[in-house]
Scaffold this active site. Sequence first.
Site, PDB file in Angstrom:
ATOM      1  CB  SER A 180      32.188  18.225  11.123  1.00 12.83           C
ATOM      2  OG  SER A 180      32.821  19.379  11.626  1.00 12.83           O
ATOM      3  CG  ASP A 209      38.224  16.026  15.959  1.00 11.60           C
ATOM      4  OD1 ASP A 209      38.188  17.245  16.199  1.00 11.60           O
ATOM      5  OD2 ASP A 209      37.454  15.466  15.166  1.00 11.60           O
ATOM      6  CG  HIS A 259      37.427  17.926  12.649  1.00 11.03           C
ATOM      7  ND1 HIS A 259      36.630  17.623  13.726  1.00 11.03           N
ATOM      8  CD2 HIS A 259      36.640  18.640  11.803  1.00 11.03           C
ATOM      9  CE1 HIS A 259      35.425  18.133  13.551  1.00 11.03           C
ATOM     10  NE2 HIS A 259      35.402  18.747  12.377  1.00 11.03           N
TER      11      HIS A 259
END
Length: 295
Positions: free
Chosen positions: A128, A225, A255
């Site tokens: 991320s 995502d 995610h």
Amino acid sequence: MATPTRSADGPGRAAAVRWEQVSIPTPSGPLPARVFPPAEATPQGWLVWAHGGSWRAGSARDWHAATAELAQFSRFAVVSVDYRLAPDVRHAAMVEDILSALGWAREQATATEDTGAPRPLVAVGGDSAGGTLAASAALACRDRGLELAAQVLAYPPLDPRCAAASYHRFPDMFPTAPYLTAAWQDYRQPGRPVASDGTRLYSTPFEASDLRGLAPVVMATGELDPVCDDVHRYARLLRAAGVEVALREFKETGHGAFLQPGRGPGGPGHHSTVSLRAWLGLALHLLTTPDGTGT
């Protein structure tokens, strides 16, 4: 170099895994990190890892189980870094912390070489927001002429505008475009930050006009995502620049999948059953094995 202190606490099923707390010297002060060695006596390399958390949250402790498993899947020693967070600091402080950790990892590789063992490789990675930092650090390494074996990027958000179609296909999935837009605003600052040696420190690789000469990239994202279009766009740009890219999109995955418990790879022919973090580790291992067989 800081002297590591061995400990065995930490949350999750990886709590019993061997790891060390280290303090990495940097120009801004000591940088805490956790080092997770692989099961092998000599690591294949050193992987500096930047955790996720939208540049504002997260820690090496929170990522303990995930990074411990990554070390086993990759056969790399994983250095999980407690880089400085927004809003206490803003870019480029976080990228500088990752670069300091990479310098420390290179010292460990040199020390290993001095013992007569093959010199381990050095790689950078993150999930991320940490993936964004890792990609930016890789650009700085290239511009400084510092070799990296690989970049390992798990679903990094890369566009501060959050303009890609995937943000609108999944408007209620985390992270939403408004959430990430606010995180980008907390993370970035106006201007074009440079290091003391004049190296440009990018807040996202999308700022770079030239991607040639970057280290090979292992990337993963999820089908659900919101940042997945950013990842696919970056893969296209890298390939156009002649950079080797291994990209996998995980079906029905959102995610944060790096934090989900891993399933063992079972060998190169079993990728369909591998978790995202297991695939990243195996892909790094195969990428950096001379004959590509993982043996």
